[in-house]
Scaffold this motif. Sequence first.
Motif, PDB file in Angstrom:
ATOM      1  N   ASP A 121     -29.050 -27.175   5.594  1.00  0.00           N
ATOM      2  CA  ASP A 121     -28.722 -26.392   4.411  1.00  0.00           C
ATOM      3  C   ASP A 121     -28.318 -27.390   3.317  1.00  0.00           C
ATOM      4  N   VAL A 122     -28.268 -26.945   2.074  1.00  0.00           N
ATOM      5  CA  VAL A 122     -27.905 -27.869   0.993  1.00  0.00           C
ATOM      6  C   VAL A 122     -26.432 -27.734   0.576  1.00  0.00           C
ATOM      7  N   ASP A 123     -26.062 -26.557   0.017  1.00  0.00           N
ATOM      8  CA  ASP A 123     -24.722 -26.437  -0.575  1.00  0.00           C
ATOM      9  C   ASP A 123     -23.609 -26.471   0.464  1.00  0.00           C
ATOM     10  N   ASP A 124     -22.727 -27.413   0.302  1.00  0.00           N
ATOM     11  CA  ASP A 124     -21.582 -27.638   1.186  1.00  0.00           C
ATOM     12  C   ASP A 124     -21.982 -27.991   2.614  1.00  0.00           C
ATOM     13  N   THR A 125     -23.262 -28.441   2.717  1.00  0.00           N
ATOM     14  CA  THR A 125     -23.713 -29.063   3.961  1.00  0.00           C
ATOM     15  C   THR A 125     -24.126 -30.501   3.632  1.00  0.00           C
ATOM     16  N   LEU A 126     -25.078 -30.659   2.698  1.00  0.00           N
ATOM     17  CA  LEU A 126     -25.414 -32.006   2.224  1.00  0.00           C
ATOM     18  C   LEU A 126     -24.646 -32.350   0.948  1.00  0.00           C
ATOM     19  N   LEU A 127     -24.636 -31.388   0.025  1.00  0.00           N
ATOM     20  CA  LEU A 127     -23.953 -31.602  -1.262  1.00  0.00           C
ATOM     21  C   LEU A 127     -22.646 -30.819  -1.293  1.00  0.00           C
ATOM     22  N   SER A 128     -21.628 -31.442  -1.838  1.00  0.00           N
ATOM     23  CA  SER A 128     -20.316 -30.792  -1.887  1.00  0.00           C
ATOM     24  C   SER A 128     -20.088 -30.080  -3.217  1.00  0.00           C
ATOM     25  N   ASN A 129     -19.686 -28.816  -3.138  1.00  0.00           N
ATOM     26  CA  ASN A 129     -19.308 -28.083  -4.357  1.00  0.00           C
ATOM     27  C   ASN A 129     -17.797 -28.005  -4.512  1.00  0.00           C
ATOM     28  N   LEU A 130     -17.116 -28.897  -3.820  1.00  0.00           N
ATOM     29  CA  LEU A 130     -15.655 -28.889  -3.880  1.00  0.00           C
ATOM     30  C   LEU A 130     -15.132 -29.003  -5.321  1.00  0.00           C
ATOM     31  N   PRO A 131     -15.764 -29.847  -6.177  1.00  0.00           N
ATOM     32  CA  PRO A 131     -15.272 -29.918  -7.569  1.00  0.00           C
ATOM     33  C   PRO A 131     -15.339 -28.558  -8.263  1.00  0.00           C
ATOM     34  N   TYR A 132     -16.383 -27.783  -7.981  1.00  0.00           N
ATOM     35  CA  TYR A 132     -16.477 -26.442  -8.568  1.00  0.00           C
ATOM     36  C   TYR A 132     -15.352 -25.553  -8.051  1.00  0.00           C
ATOM     37  N   TYR A 133     -15.160 -25.561  -6.739  1.00  0.00           N
ATOM     38  CA  TYR A 133     -14.155 -24.660  -6.152  1.00  0.00           C
ATOM     39  C   TYR A 133     -12.730 -25.085  -6.501  1.00  0.00           C
ATOM     40  N   ALA A 134     -12.556 -26.373  -6.779  1.00  0.00           N
ATOM     41  CA  ALA A 134     -11.240 -26.845  -7.253  1.00  0.00           C
ATOM     42  C   ALA A 134     -10.887 -26.141  -8.559  1.00  0.00           C
ATOM     43  N   ASP A 135     -11.904 -25.872  -9.378  1.00  0.00           N
ATOM     44  CA  ASP A 135     -11.685 -25.181 -10.657  1.00  0.00           C
ATOM     45  C   ASP A 135     -11.641 -23.663 -10.495  1.00  0.00           C
ATOM     46  N   HIS A 136     -11.885 -23.170  -9.291  1.00  0.00           N
ATOM     47  CA  HIS A 136     -11.934 -21.717  -9.080  1.00  0.00           C
ATOM     48  C   HIS A 136     -11.108 -21.290  -7.872  1.00  0.00           C
ATOM     49  N   GLY A 137      -9.942 -21.917  -7.759  1.00  0.00           N
ATOM     50  CA  GLY A 137      -8.948 -21.446  -6.783  1.00  0.00           C
ATOM     51  C   GLY A 137      -9.296 -21.685  -5.324  1.00  0.00           C
ATOM     52  N   TYR A 138     -10.231 -22.569  -5.044  1.00  0.00           N
ATOM     53  CA  TYR A 138     -10.587 -22.904  -3.646  1.00  0.00           C
ATOM     54  C   TYR A 138     -10.890 -21.657  -2.817  1.00  0.00           C
ATOM     55  N   GLY A 139     -11.513 -20.678  -3.445  1.00  0.00           N
ATOM     56  CA  GLY A 139     -11.903 -19.486  -2.687  1.00  0.00           C
ATOM     57  C   GLY A 139     -11.030 -18.275  -2.963  1.00  0.00           C
ATOM     58  N   LEU A 140      -9.992 -18.459  -3.780  1.00  0.00           N
ATOM     59  CA  LEU A 140      -9.135 -17.310  -4.122  1.00  0.00           C
ATOM     60  C   LEU A 140      -9.853 -16.367  -5.084  1.00  0.00           C
ATOM     61  N   GLU A 141     -10.747 -16.942  -5.925  1.00  0.00           N
ATOM     62  CA  GLU A 141     -11.480 -16.109  -6.885  1.00  0.00           C
ATOM     63  C   GLU A 141     -12.752 -15.549  -6.258  1.00  0.00           C
ATOM     64  N   VAL A 142     -13.113 -14.335  -6.641  1.00  0.00           N
ATOM     65  CA  VAL A 142     -14.372 -13.746  -6.177  1.00  0.00           C
ATOM     66  C   VAL A 142     -15.525 -14.588  -6.719  1.00  0.00           C
ATOM     67  N   PHE A 143     -16.543 -14.786  -5.901  1.00  0.00           N
ATOM     68  CA  PHE A 143     -17.675 -15.632  -6.269  1.00  0.00           C
ATOM     69  C   PHE A 143     -18.321 -15.135  -7.556  1.00  0.00           C
ATOM     70  N   ASP A 144     -18.559 -16.072  -8.482  1.00  0.00           N
ATOM     71  CA  ASP A 144     -19.128 -15.740  -9.783  1.00  0.00           C
ATOM     72  C   ASP A 144     -20.460 -16.475  -9.926  1.00  0.00           C
ATOM     73  N   GLN A 145     -21.569 -15.753  -9.696  1.00  0.00           N
ATOM     74  CA  GLN A 145     -22.897 -16.386  -9.651  1.00  0.00           C
ATOM     75  C   GLN A 145     -23.205 -17.133 -10.953  1.00  0.00           C
ATOM     76  N   LEU A 146     -22.833 -16.543 -12.079  1.00  0.00           N
ATOM     77  CA  LEU A 146     -23.128 -17.143 -13.388  1.00  0.00           C
ATOM     78  C   LEU A 146     -22.447 -18.494 -13.544  1.00  0.00           C
ATOM     79  N   GLN A 147     -21.158 -18.497 -13.247  1.00  0.00           N
ATOM     80  CA  GLN A 147     -20.386 -19.738 -13.335  1.00  0.00           C
ATOM     81  C   GLN A 147     -20.917 -20.786 -12.360  1.00  0.00           C
ATOM     82  N   PHE A 148     -21.233 -20.315 -11.151  1.00  0.00           N
ATOM     83  CA  PHE A 148     -21.702 -21.251 -10.129  1.00  0.00           C
ATOM     84  C   PHE A 148     -23.053 -21.851 -10.536  1.00  0.00           C
ATOM     85  N   ASP A 149     -23.935 -21.012 -11.109  1.00  0.00           N
ATOM     86  CA  ASP A 149     -25.243 -21.496 -11.570  1.00  0.00           C
ATOM     87  C   ASP A 149     -25.076 -22.610 -12.603  1.00  0.00           C
TER      88      ASP A 149
END
Lengths: 267, 267
Positions: A121-149
Amino acid sequence: MIFWKFLLLFPLLTLAFSHQPFDSHHLPRPLIIEYPEHAEPRFKELEEEELKLRCTSWRFSVEANNVNPWKTIPEECGEYVKDYVTGRAYGVDLERVSNDAGLYAKSVGLSGDGKDVWIFDVDDTLLSNLPYYADHGYGLEVFDQLQFDKWVEKGMSPAIKSSLKLYEEVLGLGFKVFLLTGRSEGKRGVTIENLINAGFRDWHKLILRDANDQGKLATIFKSEKRGEMEKEGYRILGNSGDQWSDLLGSSMSIRSFKLPNPMYYIP
Amino acid sequence: MIFWKFLLLFPLLTLAFSHQPFDSHHLPRPLIIEYPEHAEPRFKELEEEELKLRCTSWRFSVEANNVNPWKTIPEECGEYVKDYVTGRAYGVDLERVSNDAGLYAKSVGLSGDGKDVWIFDVDDTLLSNLPYYADHGYGLEVFDQLQFDKWVEKGMSPAIKSSLKLYEEVLGLGFKVFLLTGRSEGKRGVTIENLINAGFRDWHKLILRDANDQGKLATIFKSEKRGEMEKEGYRILGNSGDQWSDLLGSSMSIRSFKLPNPMYYIP
């Protein structure tokens, strides 16, 4: 200097010569029971210990696929998850998975006909999206497809180092590497760029969701794609993913390796 | 009393009146660097912290089925596993799994035709063998079938309380309960007796290994038995087990619930 020494001596003398310093019966006795001074922090400590226990338990449920589906991490586990992914534990766990996978990869005899496959898999298997999730509460926020894109479009996800090590190991052993991601075809360019910049190379095929795959559950989409590989004569010997939907379903790999991800869940 | 106070005072006076008590340049200087007194315990603390991290990581690998097969727990994790299963964490984790399973059980609409099934494994899913493993290093010792059979013959395994709660819940909801165990037919009597004494009742069928099933991997044996249920028109909606071999394979349940077990692995 002598002055300071006397200053030090004074309270000690007071203590040593006072008449009833240790006889509590002569002190005014409290009408209600008073907890010793350290009781409050001790209670807080116990509360923290209990919270840690519960959040660890929750993390296990996630990793064993017992709790599913889930939208956000439990609110009380926000700090716990943050500490986990930003501390040493996440790295140790990621390394452990890659080591386990590497041991298995080395132990299977490849046929040599180029049909032995390892899927990543790619996301959070080969590539880390930790910098994104650091800005979005490490999973406390509901997933936002627009922001993630928007984050994905930047192509700035760093490699997960232990996954890169495994990636190179399985390439070296002669596996054909397939990348199977829930990202859509529109992200092909930026995904390739990001992967190459992060050090990944020589994959046999990068499979993304095309128009027909939109709206399918990841489990279904990925099972179908694995089914197609099998029809083409490939043998799927290993599969690495941070989501159970990368691993379960039909045409499952002989062995699957679940990377930790306590931040989000994809069905 | 006064005597003791003078005794207390004496070293303090010595300290307060000595001429160069804090001037380290007049003390003989050590030729090698000396760690401050607390360095040793601090180092030990860090070592313990590191070990805990590594053993937790190992436990995750086990629960996520990344490390497989394995014969005994890592030697350095002996104390860790003992602390886990004898402390609060194991109980909290067991409860969590039963709660998650119960929530799911309540959420699925049953057809009412008596064909909706919940499967339970027996050992360390309904009945606890913790007393046996307490006598055998909590997983440090290689599994000894002969010794374990003797324990089973006693019929003294206590119920896992949270599993009993789930068991009664799914019965109450109208599920047909199948017990699917790797124990052999010869143990039918003692198993029924143990289950009833531990509070379990009203299962629809208790399936054990018969002569034809000996030597089969648990994954194969249990998949075959689930296949037979399906052929008889049953729908397997839930499956609880402490081993991945209870849950994976073919004719898998719609949802599976993995109970924690860091002590042993059955392929």
